[in-house]
Structure formats: structure tokens, C-alpha cells
Design a protein around this motif. Structure first.
Motif, PDB file in Angstrom:
ATOM      1  N   GLY A 146       0.835  -1.188   0.000  1.00  0.00           N
ATOM      2  CA  GLY A 146       0.000   0.000   0.000  1.00  0.00           C
ATOM      3  C   GLY A 146       0.871   1.239   0.000  1.00  0.00           C
ATOM      4  N   ASN A 147       0.690   2.069   0.991  1.00  0.00           N
ATOM      5  CA  ASN A 147       1.443   3.310   1.104  1.00  0.00           C
ATOM      6  C   ASN A 147       2.751   3.092   1.852  1.00  0.00           C
ATOM      7  OD1 ASN A 147       1.345   6.086   0.413  1.00  0.00           O
ATOM      8  ND2 ASN A 147       0.914   6.642   2.523  1.00  0.00           N
ATOM      9  N   ILE A 148       3.206   1.851   1.888  1.00  0.00           N
ATOM     10  CA  ILE A 148       4.369   1.483   2.695  1.00  0.00           C
ATOM     11  C   ILE A 148       5.039   0.275   2.050  1.00  0.00           C
ATOM     12  CG2 ILE A 148       3.038  -0.074   4.195  1.00  0.00           C
ATOM     13  CD1 ILE A 148       4.652   0.975   6.567  1.00  0.00           C
ATOM     14  N   GLY A 149       6.369   0.261   2.033  1.00  0.00           N
ATOM     15  CA  GLY A 149       7.095  -0.911   1.548  1.00  0.00           C
ATOM     16  C   GLY A 149       7.008  -1.109   0.037  1.00  0.00           C
ATOM     17  N   GLN A 150       7.251  -2.344  -0.379  1.00  0.00           N
ATOM     18  CA  GLN A 150       7.239  -2.694  -1.800  1.00  0.00           C
ATOM     19  C   GLN A 150       5.810  -2.658  -2.334  1.00  0.00           C
ATOM     20  OE1 GLN A 150       8.582  -6.746  -2.851  1.00  0.00           O
ATOM     21  NE2 GLN A 150      10.093  -5.771  -4.156  1.00  0.00           N
ATOM     22  N   SER A 151       5.640  -2.262  -3.573  1.00  0.00           N
ATOM     23  CA  SER A 151       4.291  -2.039  -4.083  1.00  0.00           C
ATOM     24  C   SER A 151       3.448  -3.314  -4.065  1.00  0.00           C
ATOM     25  CB  SER A 151       4.345  -1.483  -5.510  1.00  0.00           C
ATOM     26  OG  SER A 151       4.623  -2.493  -6.444  1.00  0.00           O
ATOM     27  N   PHE A 152       2.162  -3.118  -3.819  1.00  0.00           N
ATOM     28  CA  PHE A 152       1.186  -4.202  -3.810  1.00  0.00           C
ATOM     29  C   PHE A 152       1.185  -4.912  -5.155  1.00  0.00           C
ATOM     30  CE2 PHE A 152      -3.620  -5.087  -4.107  1.00  0.00           C
ATOM     31  CZ  PHE A 152      -3.510  -6.330  -3.492  1.00  0.00           C
ATOM     32  N   ALA A 153       1.193  -4.136  -6.244  1.00  0.00           N
ATOM     33  CA  ALA A 153       1.141  -4.729  -7.583  1.00  0.00           C
ATOM     34  C   ALA A 153       2.342  -5.632  -7.837  1.00  0.00           C
ATOM     35  CB  ALA A 153       1.067  -3.636  -8.648  1.00  0.00           C
ATOM     36  N   TYR A 154       3.534  -5.177  -7.430  1.00  0.00           N
ATOM     37  CA  TYR A 154       4.722  -5.999  -7.647  1.00  0.00           C
ATOM     38  C   TYR A 154       4.622  -7.307  -6.862  1.00  0.00           C
ATOM     39  CZ  TYR A 154       9.495  -7.613  -8.027  1.00  0.00           C
ATOM     40  OH  TYR A 154      10.601  -8.384  -8.276  1.00  0.00           O
ATOM     41  N   GLN A 155       4.144  -7.225  -5.626  1.00  0.00           N
ATOM     42  CA  GLN A 155       4.038  -8.441  -4.818  1.00  0.00           C
ATOM     43  C   GLN A 155       2.995  -9.399  -5.387  1.00  0.00           C
ATOM     44  OE1 GLN A 155       4.280  -7.953  -0.427  1.00  0.00           O
ATOM     45  NE2 GLN A 155       4.589  -5.783  -0.850  1.00  0.00           N
ATOM     46  N   VAL A 156       1.892  -8.869  -5.909  1.00  0.00           N
ATOM     47  CA  VAL A 156       0.898  -9.729  -6.561  1.00  0.00           C
ATOM     48  C   VAL A 156       1.516 -10.416  -7.778  1.00  0.00           C
ATOM     49  CG1 VAL A 156      -1.276  -9.712  -7.862  1.00  0.00           C
ATOM     50  CG2 VAL A 156      -1.110  -8.468  -5.698  1.00  0.00           C
ATOM     51  N   ALA A 157       2.396  -9.686  -8.494  1.00  0.00           N
ATOM     52  CA  ALA A 157       3.029 -10.238  -9.696  1.00  0.00           C
ATOM     53  C   ALA A 157       4.058 -11.311  -9.368  1.00  0.00           C
ATOM     54  CB  ALA A 157       3.687  -9.112 -10.498  1.00  0.00           C
ATOM     55  N   ARG A 158       4.865 -11.077  -8.343  1.00  0.00           N
ATOM     56  CA  ARG A 158       6.058 -11.906  -8.157  1.00  0.00           C
ATOM     57  C   ARG A 158       6.108 -12.663  -6.832  1.00  0.00           C
ATOM     58  NH1 ARG A 158       9.519  -9.898 -12.352  1.00  0.00           N
ATOM     59  NH2 ARG A 158       7.985  -9.648 -14.031  1.00  0.00           N
ATOM     60  N   GLU A 159       5.133 -12.439  -5.948  1.00  0.00           N
ATOM     61  CA  GLU A 159       5.081 -13.158  -4.673  1.00  0.00           C
ATOM     62  C   GLU A 159       3.786 -13.963  -4.617  1.00  0.00           C
ATOM     63  OE1 GLU A 159       7.590 -13.091  -2.675  1.00  0.00           O
ATOM     64  OE2 GLU A 159       8.691 -11.286  -3.216  1.00  0.00           O
ATOM     65  N   SER A 160       3.601 -14.698  -3.516  1.00  0.00           N
ATOM     66  CA  SER A 160       2.364 -15.457  -3.354  1.00  0.00           C
ATOM     67  C   SER A 160       1.985 -15.464  -1.880  1.00  0.00           C
ATOM     68  CB  SER A 160       2.543 -16.894  -3.866  1.00  0.00           C
ATOM     69  OG  SER A 160       1.349 -17.636  -3.720  1.00  0.00           O
ATOM     70  N   PHE A 161       1.233 -14.442  -1.466  1.00  0.00           N
ATOM     71  CA  PHE A 161       0.830 -14.317  -0.072  1.00  0.00           C
ATOM     72  C   PHE A 161      -0.643 -14.667   0.092  1.00  0.00           C
ATOM     73  CE2 PHE A 161       4.424 -11.214  -0.195  1.00  0.00           C
ATOM     74  CZ  PHE A 161       5.240 -11.853   0.741  1.00  0.00           C
ATOM     75  N   ASP A 162      -0.988 -15.158   1.271  1.00  0.00           N
ATOM     76  CA  ASP A 162      -2.385 -15.474   1.601  1.00  0.00           C
ATOM     77  C   ASP A 162      -3.120 -14.269   2.181  1.00  0.00           C
ATOM     78  OD1 ASP A 162      -1.951 -18.165   0.871  1.00  0.00           O
ATOM     79  OD2 ASP A 162      -1.134 -18.600   2.866  1.00  0.00           O
ATOM     80  N   HIS A 163      -2.349 -13.355   2.769  1.00  0.00           N
ATOM     81  CA  HIS A 163      -2.909 -12.133   3.350  1.00  0.00           C
ATOM     82  C   HIS A 163      -2.032 -10.951   2.942  1.00  0.00           C
ATOM     83  CE1 HIS A 163      -4.262 -15.361   6.062  1.00  0.00           C
ATOM     84  NE2 HIS A 163      -5.230 -14.565   6.475  1.00  0.00           N
ATOM     85  N   TYR A 164      -2.643  -9.788   2.790  1.00  0.00           N
ATOM     86  CA  TYR A 164      -1.899  -8.537   2.652  1.00  0.00           C
ATOM     87  C   TYR A 164      -2.417  -7.545   3.687  1.00  0.00           C
ATOM     88  CZ  TYR A 164       0.051  -9.893  -1.889  1.00  0.00           C
ATOM     89  OH  TYR A 164       0.730 -10.528  -2.897  1.00  0.00           O
ATOM     90  N   VAL A 165      -1.490  -6.897   4.384  1.00  0.00           N
ATOM     91  CA  VAL A 165      -1.851  -5.756   5.223  1.00  0.00           C
ATOM     92  C   VAL A 165      -1.507  -4.517   4.409  1.00  0.00           C
ATOM     93  CG1 VAL A 165      -1.583  -4.635   7.451  1.00  0.00           C
ATOM     94  CG2 VAL A 165      -1.243  -7.107   7.268  1.00  0.00           C
ATOM     95  N   LEU A 166      -2.528  -3.715   4.096  1.00  0.00           N
ATOM     96  CA  LEU A 166      -2.369  -2.581   3.192  1.00  0.00           C
ATOM     97  C   LEU A 166      -2.627  -1.268   3.919  1.00  0.00           C
ATOM     98  CD1 LEU A 166      -4.305  -3.913   0.048  1.00  0.00           C
ATOM     99  CD2 LEU A 166      -1.858  -4.057   0.512  1.00  0.00           C
ATOM    100  N   GLU A 167      -1.640  -0.384   3.901  1.00  0.00           N
ATOM    101  CA  GLU A 167      -1.857   0.988   4.356  1.00  0.00           C
ATOM    102  C   GLU A 167      -2.410   1.776   3.172  1.00  0.00           C
ATOM    103  OE1 GLU A 167       0.574   5.033   5.447  1.00  0.00           O
ATOM    104  OE2 GLU A 167       1.561   3.136   5.903  1.00  0.00           O
ATOM    105  N   ILE A 168      -3.596   2.348   3.340  1.00  0.00           N
ATOM    106  CA  ILE A 168      -4.298   2.991   2.231  1.00  0.00           C
ATOM    107  C   ILE A 168      -4.495   4.473   2.534  1.00  0.00           C
ATOM    108  CG2 ILE A 168      -6.342   2.955   0.773  1.00  0.00           C
ATOM    109  CD1 ILE A 168      -4.914   0.362   0.567  1.00  0.00           C
TER     110      ILE A 168
END
Length: 457
Positions: A146-168
Motif C-alpha cells: 500500500g502506502n508502505i514498503g514494496q508495491s502491492f502490484a509488484y508483490q501480486v506479480a512476483r510473490e504469493s501471499f495469503d494475506h496482505y496488510v495494506l496501508e491505504i
């Protein structure tokens, strides 16, 4: 879960990303992976690390200006949250009827992970990081974005998480339409960024409440019962989600509240009630009790065990630039709260200390009303050291509330002045209430310069 129906946006074709920062580059990579013909356009110069990333991925880009005619040929536009609706390129795109969305909206349609989403004028970074810490301690496969750390889009593309904590942020929310949060949190709403909202508080509140759009009976909404703007906003915005409140002013049958002997009590009706003395929380101060309540409720609806939750809430280390302890020199404590870019954040910071304070305040004023700080300044602040090019408003606001107000010409000068004024047992607190870009690159640069100057004393 959070997948957006494919009917809303094209799933292939031409896509232009506006803005080549962390969010934009991550979006471009995800779009490329999903089969779009991608192009990135930035009105300014692209940072070398992002330029290199685009080159490595084989994604074409332009910088120092937009080729509007080419961009208008795209099927879908994903824009940086920093680009306002009034920007010429956005006006042209909207007039042409092209869909313009944000990174979070775009990336959400490509994951079925649970999305735990946190917004608020103050405390969202701390609450996001605390929630992430709790879920990691519990062994969940969780990403932070989200508004913190590595972008959500990049992680969706290249990682595989069951949960995301997103600062919006509100800017992100403005570009979200069909996105759905599994858990939505609104911590508080106080005046901030009103220049993006026609200087109308109601518009800003409505932006925050976009968090609960599209929620269903399977989702959760957490809000602060003690926050007047949130309560006012609830009258205009309803949700089907299961709703929990956090409060320090009353007791609840469910939600999070303060019980007897300052016990933090959390009951989400998903298992055993959670209790923990507030004195044992890692995060101190009244505002951080709210943050801990919100994180605790998120954890409980994810069915985290009480023993794990208690251990995690006691062991958490706060994020840099948010009430960050830098050093104690000659009996004076130095604290970095550079992330405090609005008046309410400074109120929370001052409220957290019981020592006399030498306050470093100022920068680029965003229409600040300092009146809410006057009582705390009278009670706690020994002196104010002003930062930034224009300090007249600070002098006018506090000239009758503290004995000494002085202007600095640099951060190094500000720290030197503060160290000469401070007495043993005092706290020198950088909590600016303003944006940073008159003297600094961003709030991180401001905080880093403060820390360097302190450690050089």
C-alpha cells in the motif's frame, strides 16, 4: 474474496501507467505479466533504480513529459496516487472516457488473498506495521504493501501471499471503485490534504469512507467511536460488513475498549475475550492504544490465539520517524517524529510525553490550524525551534504560550539550538506538523538529518 469482476476493466490490450515510482513500476510489471502491452509515462525525471527496473523488464517508458496523443490510444490507464484529478493529462483522459484507476484497484483483481486495509489521518503506518508484525508472529503468510514498503502490484506479480496488510491513503482511495476490503479500518479522520478536496472536510471524509465500498456480510469494518468526523461520516455511509468499534471512553459488549485498571479488552466474538494491561503494550501513548485496539481486532477476526497476540503486542518495535527514540545525551532525550506532517499528529506526540519538551516545528504549511496545540504547548513545551522558510504563522500561534521561539537555518542548526535550550530531563522532539519539501526531499530525509545531527552532538 477480493477479486474484482473481469467485466469492469479490459484484461488485455494497451495499458499506460502514469508515474514511475514504486507504485507505477510495480503496476507496469504486473500488467506486463498479465499480457498487457504496457507503457510508462512520467512528467518528471525517473529515479535511476526505477529506470533500471523498467529496462530489465523490457517495459518502454518516457520521462520529463507525457505524450498525450499516444496515451489517449490506451485501453486502460493506471495512475500514481500523487497525480491530482485536476492535472491536465487526467482531465484529457476523463474527457475521452478512458478508465483511470489506481494501483490498488488494478492489482486487487489478480489476487484472492485476504486484504486487511487500514486508513486514517493519523496512525495508519503504525497500525499497519503492528498488524503485519502480529500476523507474522502468528506464522501467517502475509505481505505488507500500500502506502508502505514494496508495491502491492509488484508483490501480486512476483510473490504469493495469503494475506496482505495494506496501508491505504485517501489519494489511493480516490482511484478505487470496485475494490473490496476483507477488513476495512478507519482509525480517525482529521483535517489533512484539504487542498485536494476543494478545502471541504466533507469531501475528505467521503474519500476515507471509500474503504467500505463493496463490502459484504462476509467482511469486517473497524472504526473509532471516539472520533467525531468518523461518526458524522457513518451517517452518510453504510456497510453490510460486520462492524466493530474501538473506544477509550466507554465499555462495549463487543469491539475494543478500556476495562478496569486500564486493561485493553478485545472481543470480536470469534473466540476467547482478549485482555492485556496497557502498561505492557510496546506502543506508548493514548493514540497508540487506539492503534493497538485496531490491530488487535484485525488479529482476532483472523482468529489469532491470545497468547501470540499478547506476545506480539508487547514485542513490537515502532517504525522509523514515528516517535522514534534517537539518543539520550547529557540527560536529554531526543525523539524523531518527522512523520508528523499535520497538527493532529503533533497533538498525539505531545500527549505522549511527561517531560518538558523543546519542540522542533515547521516546514511547508498546509493551512494548519495550530489552536488545538495551544493548551499542550502551554503545559509541556519549554521552547519552540522553527524549521522552514516561513515561520511567521508559528510565531503568531504560540507567542503567548511558550517562553522562547527561535528560528533555525538548517536541521543541524535546529538541533544545536535545541540542545543548548534543553535541560537535563527534557525531551527534544522533532514533530513538524508540516510537509518537508522546502528544506528536505521528504519526511524520511528530514528525520534522517535530525538523527545525524543529534548523533553528531
Amino acid at each position: 474474496m477480493a477479486i474484482i469482476s473481469k467485466e469492469f476493466y479490459p484484461q488485455a490490450g494497451s495499458l499506460v501507467v502514469l508515474g514511475a515510482g514504486e507504485s507505477g513500476v510495480g503496476t507496469a510489471i504486473l500488467a506486463k505479466d498479465k499480457g498487457f502491452k504496457v507503457r510508462v509515462s512520467d512528467s518528471g525525471q525517473i529515479a535511476e533504480r526505477y529506470k533500471n527496473q523498467l529496462l530489465q523488464e523490457g517495459i518502454p517508458f518516457e520521462e520529463a513529459g507525457h505524450s498525450t496523443a499516444e496515451i489517449l490510444k490506451a485501453d486502460l490507464i493506471v495512475k500514481s496516487p500523487g497525480i491530482p484529478e485536476t492535472a491536465a493529462i487526467i482531465v484529457s483522459l476523463k474527457e475521452a472516457g478512458l478508465p483511470v484507476i489506481g494501483e490498488i484497484e488494478f492489482a486487487a483483481q489478480y489476487t484472492d488473498a485476504k486484504l486487511l486495509c487500514i486508513t486514517g489521518s493519523n496512525g495508519k503506518s503504525t497500525t499497519t506495521m503492528l498488524t503485519y508484525h502480529i500476523l507474522k508472529e502468528a506464522g501467517l503468510n502475509v505481505g505488507l504493501a500500500g502506502n508502505i514498503g514494496q508495491s502491492f502490484a509488484y508483490q501480486v506479480a512476483r510473490e504469493s501471499f495469503d494475506h496482505y496488510v495494506l496501508e491505504i491513503s485517501s489519494f489511493m482511495l480516490d482511484d478505487m471503485y470496485h475494490f473490496r476490503a476483507d477488513v476495512a479500518v478507519i482509525l480517525n479522520i482529521t483535517a489533512d490534504h484539504l487542498d485536494r478536496y476543494d478545502h471541504k472536510m466533507e469531501n475528505y471524509v467521503d474519500s476515507k469512507f471509500r474503504m467500505i465500498r463493496n463490502q459484504t456480510v462476509a467482511d469486517y469494518f473497524i472504526y473509532c467511536l471516539d472520533d467525531p468526523e468518523t461518526i458524522a461520516g457513518l451517517k452518510r455511509h453504510q456497510t453490510e460488513a460486520v462492524t466493530f468499534a474501538i473506544t477509550q471512553e466507554q465499555q462495549l459488549s463487543q469491539g475494543a475498549y478500556l476495562g478496569a485498571n486500564k486493561q485493553l479488552v478485545i472481543d470480536a466474538k470469534t473466540g476467547e475475550e482478549f485482555q492485556m494491561p496497557t502498561a505492557e503494550l510496546a506502543l506508548k501513548g493514548k493514540h497508540n492504544i487506539y492503534n493497538s485496539m485496531a490491530s488487535g481486532l484485525i488479529a482476532k477476526v483472523q482468529e489469532i490465539r491470545n497468547d501470540i497476540l499478547k506476545q506480539a503486542m508487547a514485542s513490537y518495535i515502532n517504525i522509523p520517524h514515528r516517535l522514534e527514540s534517537v539518543a539520550t545525551i547529557s540527560g536529554v532525550q531526543y525523539s524523531n517524529d518527522s512523520k508528523a506532517t499535520n497538527v493532529n499528529s503533533v497533538w498525539y506526540a505531545l500527549e505522549s510525553y511527561n517531560t518538558p519538551i523543546v519542540l522542533l516545528l515547521g516546514g511547508v504549511d498546509k493551512g494548519n490550524d495550530y489552536s488545538i496545540l495551544k493548551d499542550l504547548v502551554k503545559d509541556k513545551v519549554r521552547a519552540i525551534v522553527c524549521l522552514g522558510k516561513d515561520t511567521s504563522k508559528i510565531h503568531e500561534a504560540f507567542e503567548s504560550d511558550t517562553d522562547l521561539i527561535v528560528n533555525a537555518v538548517s536541521m543541524e542548526d535546529a538541533v544545536a539550538l535545541a540542545s543548548n535550550i534543553a535541560e537535563k530531563g527534557d525531551t527534544v522532539l522533532l514533530s513538524p506538523a508540516c510537509a518537508s519539501f522546502d528544506w528536505f526531499k521528504n519526511y524520511e530525509d528530514r528525520g534522517d538529518q535530525f538523527k545525524a545531527a543529534v548523533l553528531a552532538l
